[in-house]
Design an enzyme around this catalytic site. Structure first.
Site, PDB file in Angstrom:
ATOM      1  N   HIS A 162       0.835  -1.207   0.000  1.00 10.43           N
ATOM      2  CA  HIS A 162       0.000   0.000   0.000  1.00 10.43           C
ATOM      3  C   HIS A 162       0.872   1.260   0.000  1.00 10.43           C
ATOM      4  O   HIS A 162       0.734   2.123  -0.864  1.00 10.43           O
ATOM      5  CB  HIS A 162      -0.915  -0.034   1.242  1.00 10.43           C
ATOM      6  CG  HIS A 162      -1.829   1.142   1.363  1.00 10.43           C
ATOM      7  ND1 HIS A 162      -3.146   1.114   0.970  1.00 10.43           N
ATOM      8  CD2 HIS A 162      -1.615   2.396   1.824  1.00 10.43           C
ATOM      9  CE1 HIS A 162      -3.705   2.294   1.192  1.00 10.43           C
ATOM     10  NE2 HIS A 162      -2.791   3.093   1.718  1.00 10.43           N
ATOM     11  N   GLU A 163       1.787   1.334   0.942  1.00 10.91           N
ATOM     12  CA  GLU A 163       2.656   2.519   1.020  1.00 10.91           C
ATOM     13  C   GLU A 163       3.565   2.606  -0.202  1.00 10.91           C
ATOM     14  O   GLU A 163       3.910   3.689  -0.668  1.00 10.91           O
ATOM     15  CB  GLU A 163       3.477   2.514   2.310  1.00 10.91           C
ATOM     16  CG  GLU A 163       2.661   2.510   3.614  1.00 10.91           C
ATOM     17  CD  GLU A 163       1.630   3.633   3.708  1.00 10.91           C
ATOM     18  OE1 GLU A 163       1.821   4.684   3.067  1.00 10.91           O
ATOM     19  OE2 GLU A 163       0.613   3.450   4.419  1.00 10.91           O
TER      20      GLU A 163
ATOM     21  N   HIS B  71       1.812   4.497  -2.859  1.00 11.70           N
ATOM     22  CA  HIS B  71       1.964   5.950  -2.656  1.00 11.70           C
ATOM     23  C   HIS B  71       3.344   6.408  -3.133  1.00 11.70           C
ATOM     24  O   HIS B  71       3.488   7.433  -3.783  1.00 11.70           O
ATOM     25  CB  HIS B  71       1.850   6.290  -1.164  1.00 11.70           C
ATOM     26  CG  HIS B  71       0.441   6.296  -0.636  1.00 11.70           C
ATOM     27  ND1 HIS B  71      -0.549   7.087  -1.159  1.00 11.70           N
ATOM     28  CD2 HIS B  71      -0.136   5.625   0.400  1.00 11.70           C
ATOM     29  CE1 HIS B  71      -1.689   6.900  -0.476  1.00 11.70           C
ATOM     30  NE2 HIS B  71      -1.457   6.014   0.471  1.00 11.70           N
TER      31      HIS B  71
ATOM     32  N   GLU C 225      -4.563   7.917  -2.822  1.00 12.54           N
ATOM     33  CA  GLU C 225      -5.116   6.678  -2.283  1.00 12.54           C
ATOM     34  C   GLU C 225      -5.438   5.695  -3.406  1.00 12.54           C
ATOM     35  O   GLU C 225      -5.347   4.476  -3.231  1.00 12.54           O
ATOM     36  CB  GLU C 225      -6.368   7.013  -1.456  1.00 12.54           C
ATOM     37  CG  GLU C 225      -6.713   6.027  -0.382  1.00 12.54           C
ATOM     38  CD  GLU C 225      -5.665   5.897   0.731  1.00 12.54           C
ATOM     39  OE1 GLU C 225      -4.792   6.778   0.869  1.00 12.54           O
ATOM     40  OE2 GLU C 225      -5.718   4.877   1.458  1.00 12.54           O
TER      41      GLU C 225
END
Lengths: 500, 500
Positions: free
Chosen positions: A265-266, A269, A295
C-alpha cells in the site's frame, strides 16, 4: 516587458525553491520523528517543526508571493508556471482569508485537542473531547464561510483535499455505492462457505517478512536508490523530494498481513511520488494531485494487484519459501481466500476492501451534517452507533471502538474522509481502463509489473499536480466518477470466493 | 531601563532559539546524509543545506544580532547571557570582517576544492590540488589579517578551534612532546618482544560487534533514550540537541578494533554533548567548548579507559562470550598487548596512541609555515615526506599516503589540526587529576564507570561553552597545558607492554 516577465518568473521560481527547502527539511524531520528519533529528542524537535513551518507559511502568505502572483498570472510563459501560480494563489487566499488571530487560536486548539483525543480514547469517554470538537467544528464553519462555496458549505472544505469534487457529486455516488455494498455484505454474511483468516495467524519472523516485502517492492518498480524502507508504529510513505521517497512499515510477527499489504500500500503511494515528471521539481506541482488520487495508487497495488488471485499464483511459492514451516501446509486456495476474508467490523483501519467504504460514508454523512449545522457534536456517539448498525450490522460497545477511533476530527480535519473512498473508486476505474489495454491479471500472474507501473506513470504519476484529479480521471477513463466499477470488481471477485 | 534590558534579553534569547532551530535541522540533515539517505536523494538535499546554512549565517550577521550585542553587553543579567553575547559577538565580527564577495568566493572554492581533493587523492597527484590549495591558503592569510592577532598570524586561525591557545604555547609544548615521543618510539622500535596485532584479525560478525559495543556504550553511561547508534562510512558523533546526540560507527568483520575503539571514541564525544547543563539549552553555549576539549573526552574513553589493562581484565570475558570461537584461544595478555601495538605508519587515522601526535605536529608545522609565508604550497609534498622520515622513520611512496591523505586543508581548514594533539594532552592531564581523587584503574577494573562519568560531567561536560578550554584545564588540573602527563602515561604503559 517580456524580459521583465522572464525575470519575474525566475524570481518566482527562486521563491518556490525556498519554500521547497523548508518543506524538504520538515519532511525529513517528520520521517525521523516517526522512525528514528530517541524518546527524549522529540520535545525540542517539535519546536524546530513549529519554527520551520512558520517560516514556510510566512513565505506562502508573503507580499513577495502576492507580487509574483499578480505580476505573472495574466501571462505565464508555460503551463508549469501557470499551474504553480494557481496553486500558490489558492493557498495564499486560503491562508490570508482567515484572520491571523483566528488561525493561531485554531492551530493551538488543534494540537491541544489531539492530546485530549488520546486521553478520551483511552478512557472511552467522548465527553472529554466534546467541547474541543465543538470549537473545531465552529472554526471549520467559519473558515468555510471565509473561503466561500457555491451550493454547500461542506464543499469549501472538500476542495482542500479533493479539488473539483462536490457534495452533490458525493451524495449521488455514495448513495449508489452504499446500496450495492450493503447488499453485497448481506450476501457475504449469508454465504455458507466462508474463508477463515485465522489460518494465517502463524508466527512469521520479522526478517522473513522484510525479505518478502522488500522483494515485492523491487518488483513493483520502487526505486531503492531513491528511497528506503524503515519500521514505524503507524506506517506511512513520505516524499522528501522525488529522488528520496521513503516507505515505512510495521511487522506483526503473528500476522504478516500488516506488513505485507501495508508495505505494498505505502509502496503504491511512493511510486506516485517517485515518478513525477522531473520538470515539475522544486514547484508545488511536484506531488500527488489530491488525497483521493494518492489513495487510488496505494489501493490499486494493495487490492487490485496484491490481493488478487493472479498475484498469489505467482508469488505464493516465493512467500512460502521465505515463510516458516507451518505456512507450507496451507493450500493455495485456502490462503488466497483467507487474505480476502470479508467481515464487517468496528474499526476502519482494520476493515476489508468490501466494507471499508461504508466506514467512510458514515464519517462523511456525519461531518457534512455537522458543518451544515444539521446535527450537534454532542449527538455524534449515538448517531455513529446507529449508522454502524444500519450499514454494517455491528454496534460499538464503547466510543473507543466507535466515534473516538480516528484522529482526523480531533485534529481539526473535516472534509478529508471522502478521499479514502474516492481512492477506491478511482482505482477500480483505472483498473478497468488498464484492462482494456492489457490483461492485468495476466501481467500480474507473469510477475511483469513493469508494464503496469509504466501505464500508471504515463497516465497518472508523471503529471503531479499539473492536472487536477477529475481531469486525470476523465482523460484516463473517458468518464467521470462512477462507482459501478468498484461494485463490479467486488461482485465478481467475492462471488467466487464466497460462492454467492 | 532594567525592564527594557530584560525585554531585550528575552528577544535576544528568541533570536538564539531561531538560530538553534536552523542548526538542529541542519544537524539532522547531516546525520541523515551520512547514514540513511538513498543515493539519488543527496543532490537536492545539498541545496537544502545551502539554503538553511545561509539563513543561519544571515541571522548570525544580522543587524538584529548586532543590536542585541550592543544593547546588552554592558550589563548582561547573568553569566549565561554574558558568554552567549561574547560568542555571538565573536562570530559576528569574524563573519562581518570578511567582505561578502570574498566569503562567497571562498565558500565556492571550498566545495570545489573538496571534490578536486578526492580526485587528486585517488590519482595520487598533488599537482591537481595545488592551485586550489594555493588560493585557499591565500584566503586564510587574508582572513587572518582581517581578524587580527597579536604575535603570530597563525594565532588568528587557531582561535576558531581552540580559543586561548597560541602559536607560542604550541611551539613550546609540541617541541617537548616531540622529543619525548620520538625517543619513546625509538625505544619501542628497538624492543625485542613486540606484540602482534595480526592475531586480532579474525572474522567477527557485525551483529556480535554491535552487541558488545552497545553494551559498552551503556556501561559508559551513554543514554540511548537521548541518542542512537547507526552505521556509516566515516564514523562521527553529532548533537542535534542535548537530548538527541547520535553516535555512528563502522563494522569491519575482519578487524573488530575499528568498531570497538571507534564507537567508544565517538561515545566519549557524545557523553560530552549529552551532559551539558540544561540551563544552557538553546544558546550557543550548549556544545563542547573547543575541538581540543571535545577530543580530550573521546580520547579519555578510548585510550585511558578502553585501551587499558584494567578495562580488559573486566571486559575480556564479556568480549569473548560475544566473539566467535577463535578469539577464545587468545590469552588475555596477548590480547591486551595486541590492541596496544605501536607501529609508526603513514596514515594519521590509523596511528596508535604513541605516534598519533607526531602526525599532528607535522601538519601543524607545515600549516603554520604556509600561513606565515615561510614555505610554498608547491613544496608541501617533499616537506611532508621529509618530516615523516625525521619523526616517524617512514616515508610515503605516494602523495596519496602522504600529503593528500587528509581532507582538512582542501576544505580550507587551517588551524584545526593542533586540536587533536591538544585533546591527547588534556586527556592525560584530566586522567592524572582524576587519579588523585580515585583509583581510575580500580574503577575501570570494577566496571564502575558511573563515578568516572560523573567526574567528567561535573568538571567538564556540564559547562558547555560557559568556560573556555584553558579555563577548564586550569580549574581541573591546577595548571596550564603540560605535555608531561601524556609522556608519563605512555612511558609507564608501554614500558610494561614492550618491556623497555
Amino acid at each position: 516587458m517580456a524580459e521583465y516577465n522572464l525575470q519575474a518568473e525566475r524570481e518566482f521560481r527562486g521563491l518556490l525553491k525556498e519554500r521547497q527547502a523548508y518543506e524538504e527539511a520538515l519532511a525529513l524531520i517528520q520521517w525521523d520523528l516517526r522512525t528514528k528519533i530517541p524518546a527524549k529528542g522529540a520535545d525540542q524537535r517539535s519546536e524546530v517543526i513549529g519554527f520551520l513551518s512558520q517560516k514556510s507559511y510566512q513565505l506562502s502568505t508573503s507580499d513577495r508571493m502576492k507580487h509574483y502572483i499578480d505580476t505573472l498570472k495574466s501571462r505565464p510563459s508555460n503551463e508549469n508556471i501557470k499551474r504553480s501560480l494557481e496553486e500558490c494563489e489558492e493557498e495564499y487566499n486560503r491562508n490570508r482569508k482567515i484572520p491571523e488571530q483566528e488561525f493561531k487560536e485554531f492551530t493551538m486548539l488543534q494540537s491541544k485537542s489531539e492530546t485530549v483525543w488520546q486521553k478520551a480514547r483511552e478512557a472511552g469517554d467522548f465527553k472529554l473531547l466534546q467541547p474541543y470538537l465543538e470549537k473545531l467544528v465552529d472554526y471549520n464553519i467559519k473558515f468555510a464561510e471565509y473561503w466561500g462555496y457555491e451550493k454547500n458549505r461542506y464543499d469549501a472544505l472538500l476542495q482542500i483535499y479533493e479539488p473539483g469534487v462536490t457534495t452533490e457529486l458525493l451524495d449521488d455516488v455514495f448513495q449508489k455505492l452504499r446500496t450495492s455494498l450493503t447488499d453485497l455484505v448481506e450476501k457475504v454474511n449469508q454465504a455458507k462457505q466462508k474463508p477463515d483468516s485465522a489460518i494465517l495467524q502463524k508466527h512469521f519472523p520479522k526478517s522473513g517478512q522484510e525479505k518478502f516485502t522488500t522483494e515485492i517492492l523491487k518488483r513493483m518498480g520502487y526505486d531503492f536508490e531513491a528511497g528506503r524502507l524503515d519500521e514505524t508504529i503507524h506506517p506511512f510513505a513520505i516524499a522528501l523530494n522525488p529522488q528520496d521517497v521513503r516507505v515505512t512499515t510495521r511487522y506483526d510477527e503473528e500476522d504478516f498481513r500488516m506488513a505485507v499489504f501495508g508495505t505494498i500500500h505505502e509502496g503504491g503511494h511512493a511510486l506516485y511520488e517517485q515518478n513525477i515528471n522531473e520538470e515539475l521539481a522544486l514547484t508545488p506541482l511536484a506531488t500527488g494531485t489530491s488525497m483521493g488520487m494518492h489513495e487510488s495508487q496505494s489501493l490499486f497495488w494493495e487490492n487490485f494487484v496484491a490481493r488478487s488471485e493472479a498475484f498469489w499464483i505467482n508469488h505464493y511459492p516465493l512467500f512460502q519459501s521465505m515463510a516458516p514451516e507451518p505456512f507450507k501446509e496451507i493450500a493455495f486456495s485456502d490462503f488466497y481466500k483467507a487474505v480476502n476474508e470479508v467481515k464487517p467490523s468496528l474499526i476502519r483501519i482494520e476493515a476489508d476492501e468490501m466494507t471499508y467504504s461504508l466506514h467512510i460514508m458514515i464519517r462523511y454523512e456525519l461531518e457534512k451534517a455537522l458543518i451544515n449545522e444539521e446535527i450537534e457534536v454532542k449527538d455524534l456517539p449515538e448517531l455513529w452507533n446507529q449508522k454502524m448498525e444500519a450499514y454494517l450490522k455491528v454496534r460499538p460497545k464503547s466510543d473507543r471502538e466507535g466515534v473516538l477511533q480516528d484522529i482526523h476530527w480531533s485534529a481539526g480535519d473535516f472534509g478529508y474522509f471522502p478521499s479514502y473512498a474516492l481512492g477506491y473508486m478511482y482505482a477500480a476505474q483505472f483498473h478497468q481502463s488498464l484492462n482494456k489495454e492489457m490483461d492485468v491479471d495476466e501481467a500480474v500472474r507473469s510477475g511483469d509489473f513493469g508494464k503496469i507501473k509504466h501505464w500508471l506513470t504515463e497516465n497518472i504519476h508523471q503529471h503531479g499536480k499539473l492536472k487536477r484529479p477529475l481531469e486525470i480521471l476523465k482523460e484516463v477513463t473517458n468518464e467521470g466518477l462512477n462507482p459501478e466499477y468498484l461494485v463490479n470488481h467486488l461482485k465478481e471477485k467475492y462471488s467466487k470466493i464466497y460462492r454467492m
